[in-house]
Design a protein around this motif. Structure first.
Motif, PDB file in Angstrom:
ATOM      1  N   PRO A  26     -10.413  -2.361  -4.723  1.00  0.00           N
ATOM      2  CA  PRO A  26      -9.186  -2.843  -4.087  1.00  0.00           C
ATOM      3  C   PRO A  26      -9.381  -3.160  -2.607  1.00  0.00           C
ATOM      4  CG  PRO A  26      -9.120  -0.468  -4.295  1.00  0.00           C
ATOM      5  CD  PRO A  26     -10.330  -0.928  -5.046  1.00  0.00           C
TER       6      PRO A  26
ATOM      7  N   VAL B 207      -6.951  -4.519   1.072  1.00  0.00           N
ATOM      8  CA  VAL B 207      -5.610  -4.644   1.629  1.00  0.00           C
ATOM      9  C   VAL B 207      -5.492  -5.979   2.354  1.00  0.00           C
ATOM     10  CG1 VAL B 207      -3.972  -3.701   3.303  1.00  0.00           C
ATOM     11  CG2 VAL B 207      -5.312  -2.152   1.871  1.00  0.00           C
TER      12      VAL B 207
ATOM     13  N   SER C  23       1.216   1.774  -5.951  1.00  0.00           N
ATOM     14  CA  SER C  23      -0.092   1.237  -5.558  1.00  0.00           C
ATOM     15  C   SER C  23      -1.202   2.020  -6.248  1.00  0.00           C
ATOM     16  CB  SER C  23      -0.261   1.259  -4.036  1.00  0.00           C
ATOM     17  OG  SER C  23      -0.249   2.576  -3.554  1.00  0.00           O
ATOM     18  N   VAL C  24      -0.963   3.321  -6.460  1.00  0.00           N
ATOM     19  CA  VAL C  24      -1.975   4.161  -7.116  1.00  0.00           C
ATOM     20  C   VAL C  24      -2.197   3.702  -8.554  1.00  0.00           C
ATOM     21  CG1 VAL C  24      -2.493   6.496  -7.930  1.00  0.00           C
ATOM     22  CG2 VAL C  24      -1.569   6.152  -5.629  1.00  0.00           C
TER      23      VAL C  24
ATOM     24  N   ILE D 192      -4.029   0.376  -8.666  1.00  0.00           N
ATOM     25  CA  ILE D 192      -5.468   0.539  -8.406  1.00  0.00           C
ATOM     26  C   ILE D 192      -6.163   1.165  -9.603  1.00  0.00           C
ATOM     27  CG2 ILE D 192      -7.142   1.824  -7.006  1.00  0.00           C
ATOM     28  CD1 ILE D 192      -5.195   1.354  -4.608  1.00  0.00           C
ATOM     29  N   ASN D 193      -5.545   2.192 -10.162  1.00  0.00           N
ATOM     30  CA  ASN D 193      -6.161   2.849 -11.315  1.00  0.00           C
ATOM     31  C   ASN D 193      -6.312   1.895 -12.495  1.00  0.00           C
ATOM     32  OD1 ASN D 193      -6.630   5.310 -10.135  1.00  0.00           O
ATOM     33  ND2 ASN D 193      -4.618   6.137 -10.723  1.00  0.00           N
TER      34      ASN D 193
ATOM     35  N   GLY E  95      -0.781  -5.667   4.220  1.00  0.00           N
ATOM     36  CA  GLY E  95      -0.115  -4.457   3.746  1.00  0.00           C
ATOM     37  C   GLY E  95      -0.059  -4.282   2.239  1.00  0.00           C
TER      38      GLY E  95
ATOM     39  N   ALA F 144       0.826  -1.214   0.000  1.00  0.00           N
ATOM     40  CA  ALA F 144       0.000   0.000   0.000  1.00  0.00           C
ATOM     41  C   ALA F 144       0.855   1.257   0.000  1.00  0.00           C
ATOM     42  CB  ALA F 144      -0.928  -0.008   1.209  1.00  0.00           C
ATOM     43  N   GLU F 145       1.965   1.231   0.732  1.00  0.00           N
ATOM     44  CA  GLU F 145       2.778   2.440   0.878  1.00  0.00           C
ATOM     45  C   GLU F 145       3.643   2.719  -0.348  1.00  0.00           C
ATOM     46  OE1 GLU F 145       4.894   1.216   4.360  1.00  0.00           O
ATOM     47  OE2 GLU F 145       6.633   0.562   3.213  1.00  0.00           O
ATOM     48  N   ASN F 146       3.705   1.754  -1.244  1.00  0.00           N
ATOM     49  CA  ASN F 146       4.515   1.878  -2.439  1.00  0.00           C
ATOM     50  C   ASN F 146       3.845   2.869  -3.394  1.00  0.00           C
ATOM     51  OD1 ASN F 146       5.808   1.256  -4.962  1.00  0.00           O
ATOM     52  ND2 ASN F 146       6.505  -0.632  -3.988  1.00  0.00           N
ATOM     53  N   SER F 147       4.642   3.718  -4.058  1.00  0.00           N
ATOM     54  CA  SER F 147       4.017   4.768  -4.862  1.00  0.00           C
ATOM     55  C   SER F 147       3.239   4.183  -6.040  1.00  0.00           C
ATOM     56  CB  SER F 147       5.064   5.764  -5.349  1.00  0.00           C
ATOM     57  OG  SER F 147       6.003   5.084  -6.144  1.00  0.00           O
TER      58      SER F 147
ATOM     59  N   ILE G 296      -1.966  -4.346  -1.738  1.00  0.00           N
ATOM     60  CA  ILE G 296      -3.230  -4.093  -2.434  1.00  0.00           C
ATOM     61  C   ILE G 296      -3.593  -5.326  -3.263  1.00  0.00           C
ATOM     62  CG2 ILE G 296      -4.434  -2.594  -4.063  1.00  0.00           C
ATOM     63  CD1 ILE G 296      -3.469  -1.054  -1.710  1.00  0.00           C
TER      64      ILE G 296
END
Lengths: 444, 444
Positions: free
Chosen positions: B374, B376, B357-358, B361-362, B379, B352-355, B381
């Protein structure tokens, strides 16, 4: 409000979720009148105690339709039994049709002029003093925050609460394992603005830690926020890793494209959370016994683990599991790829060249079990043993005695209910919660 | 015979499986007459060639009803085309209603006085000389064994062949990947007695190796037995690890409690090899093209692997797979826990904290795919993506173009037949072979 670079209409959001002036005025009147009444009675009875409004209401961070929490603070001279007895009596004097409820102490809960009110006994303690019980700390939070927070910061804290609520990670009770209102306020005290916290947490790797390093490093939780009224305490101990992950993901999306979406929490679950009925879901239901939740919750977690591990050991393919503890019942939900097993089970033996391959073969050959084999795979001996039962429901029922659910839940095994018809499952509260859990809620 | 400590009636076994004197006499006459005829014709035609009886018959290790194999050895002065043409002509002269078959060279196969006879052309080579093709070696095996084996050793070799046959590990063709008759004889040449070999192999760890170390160590097979007529060759290269394992297990049982059971190979498969129809078995059938088996066999193996890996990658739970290549068809059998998948497929994303992840998800949110998430987990996605198809048969058919079955089998994809109705599956030859494979056959 927030950062000027965003285009979010924060006024609109606050207007939508903050109580109107009329509600505020009404609640102020009611709480004032209750506190006066209680203090007058305590005085008449010569009891060394006073009452105080606590909770978000007392700190100016409440949302619409919030409850009134009134605590009666007793001197340490009184025993636990005394404060509980006086607390209950006092509570029923104020709310004659209220109900007794049980947390650390029993308390009275009911409605006054249509507004929900809790009247709770506790001990009067000083900051960073020996805390007798965690409810005793609550009045200190009120006193601390009333001094520390500006009006501006209260509004920022409310935005953070709404953001957390929208993500389903607001609330420190076991069911949610999220961020309490008080934790949201402490975050704003540290970061000063909602926007700054979003920017920080959207880039955060690892744990979220607020407080001096020598204080925080002794805690081992995903989120550590030192409670200023008790530096021995992590105010955010309830927050689990999944909820921190959800916060990280949601903040990344918010920072990239802020919108009102992230603050509107009362919308329906979007339909893409629903699953079709093709996977197998069973809900195991126990009636809640007269035992406090702090004792039951870890047992329910043990039950979930026992059932999950048991399913896997029997050859089921487990997708996920979940628990729900509410005032009447304790539920464990388990989702499996199939509710019915393959009719045989592979048993691995020693390598063929190993001297005990003979005893392995003899054991199964003479077992009387229906079987395939022995056969060799990658140099090892195997048998496929036929299963008498293949249905999850039946296999679980048959093996219930062998599973450990903890002291109290073990006693409820006989009356355990298994719900696994899809039409029933999909209407259960735990199923609806399960569909929402661990999911960041992101704009479409 | 064997060790004196056993109570096995070897005479009874040999009487049961060895040809009677009448059969022997009859075959001797027929082979003599064929060889004379061929040699006479070769002589008349001035061809530098002669014929020779090869195979178990020639080495005195044949079982009842065995074939007669007669090879015509040509001088190296003749081209491949010439020896094939002369060989076929000669074959059809001897067996006018015979059939041409195809191995390294085409040859004629048919019946003479009710006895099956093969007439095969090859080159005349010396021991340890450059071998032109592997059939050329066969006459050398005859010559070598006729000198090396005593009558006693021949009987021991026959016992070993029967033992191997009983375990389903006799035969070096690809389908069996077991021990050839020649390999059994080489083993007896080394160990002198069946019993001694049983004692050795029942304690053996790792590979079975016969021959000088400097010769054997260059081969990397589970069984290495240097061919005395060609030291560059591992005579047991065909034996796979599973068959060596079966030999190890069966010998352990034999050594502990020897009995006639281990030599009686023509009994029915015991009923405990049968499985119920609850697992899913599909047979993929290709019509055999006009291509030699040496070329098709590795492609069929590739097909099996492609289908197995594909099934697993799609989320099926594979129990086992198997192939069968016979004169008309090529089959791949795959056994799955279920023929139908769960309707959704878990896709793991970054933490999730990884850049990114956005972007993960997109990607899925905007994919238009039906999905859950999505969400969790630990930790990270995840998304659950709905599958349009859940049936193995349909998923396979849809994805056939993406799978590589090798040059020849790829061309047969369009006409591939899928048999997955249980009532049909259980009657197929490959299913019956599958039920037998990789299984040591042990006394009840």
């Amino acid at each position: 409000m927030g950062s000027t670079k965003t285009k979010v209409d924060f006024e609109y959001i606050l207007n939508r979720y903050l109580p109107e002036d009329r509600e505020k005025e009404e609640k102020r009147k009611i709480s004032r009148s209750i506190i006066d009444k209680i203090n007058k009675r305590l005085n008449e009875m010569g009891i060394d105690a006073d009452s105080i409004l606590v909770g978000s209401q007392s700190r100016g961070t409440e949302l619409k339709n919030s409850d009134l929490d009134i605590f009666i603070r007793f001197s340490n001279d009184y025993s636990k039994e005394e404060i509980e007895k006086i607390g209950l009596n006092m509570g029923f004097e104020i709310i004659p049709d209220g109900m007794a409820k049980y947390a650390e102490h029993p308390y009275v809960s009911g409605k006054v002029n249509g507004i929900k009110v809790d009247i709770v006994p506790c001990y009067r303690v000083e900051m960073n003093n020996r805390i007798i019980s965690s409810v005793d700390r609550t009045p200190l939070h009120t006193i601390y925050m009333q001094k520390a927070m500006s009006e501006e910061m209260k509004r920022e804290a409310i935005l953070l609460k709404l953001f957390m609520k929208r993500q389903g990670i607001y609330g420190s009770e076991l069911k949610t394992s999220g961020f309490s209102g008080y934790v949201c306020e402490l975050i704003i005290l540290e970061f000063r603005s909602f926007q700054k916290f979003m920017e920080y947490v959207s880039c955060l790797k690892g744990n979220l830690t607020i407080g001096k390093e020598n204080l925080t490093r002794r805690f081992n939780s995903p989120v550590v926020i030192i409670d200023p009224v008790d530096e021995q305490r992590n105010a955010a101990a309830a927050v689990n890793e999944t909820n921190l992950s959800i916060l990280k993901v949601a903040s990344k999306f918010y920072v990239t494209e802020p919108s009102e979406f992230f603050f509107t929490y009362d919308e329906d679950i979007s339909s893409d959370f629903r699953i079709s009925k093709d996977s197998y879901i069973a809900i195991l239901r126990f009636q809640k016994p007269d035992v406090i939740e702090d004792i039951l919750a870890p047992q329910l977690e043990l039950t979930r683990k026992s059932i999950t591990n048991f399913s896997i050991s029997k050859g089921f393919h487990c997708i996920n599991s979940f628990t729900l503890l509410n005032s009447e019942k304790m539920d464990v939900l388990i989702e499996l790829e199939e509710g019915k097993l393959n009719p045989f089970e592979k048993r691995m033996g020693p390598p063929a060249e190993n001297s005990n391959s003979v005893s392995f073969i003899n054991k199964y050959s003479r077992s009387g079990l229906r079987r395939r084999g022995p056969y060799v795979e990658s140099g090892r001996i195997y048998f496929d043993i036929y299963r008498d039962e293949t249905e999850f429901r039946k296999i679980l029922t048959k093996n219930m005695d062998r599973l450990n659910f903890g002291h109290n839940i073990n006693q409820l095994k006989q009356k355990m209910e298994i719900i696994d018809q899809w039409e029933k499952v999909r209407k259960q509260e735990i199923y609806i919660e399960y569909m929402k859990h661990a999911r960041p809620v992101l704009p479409p």
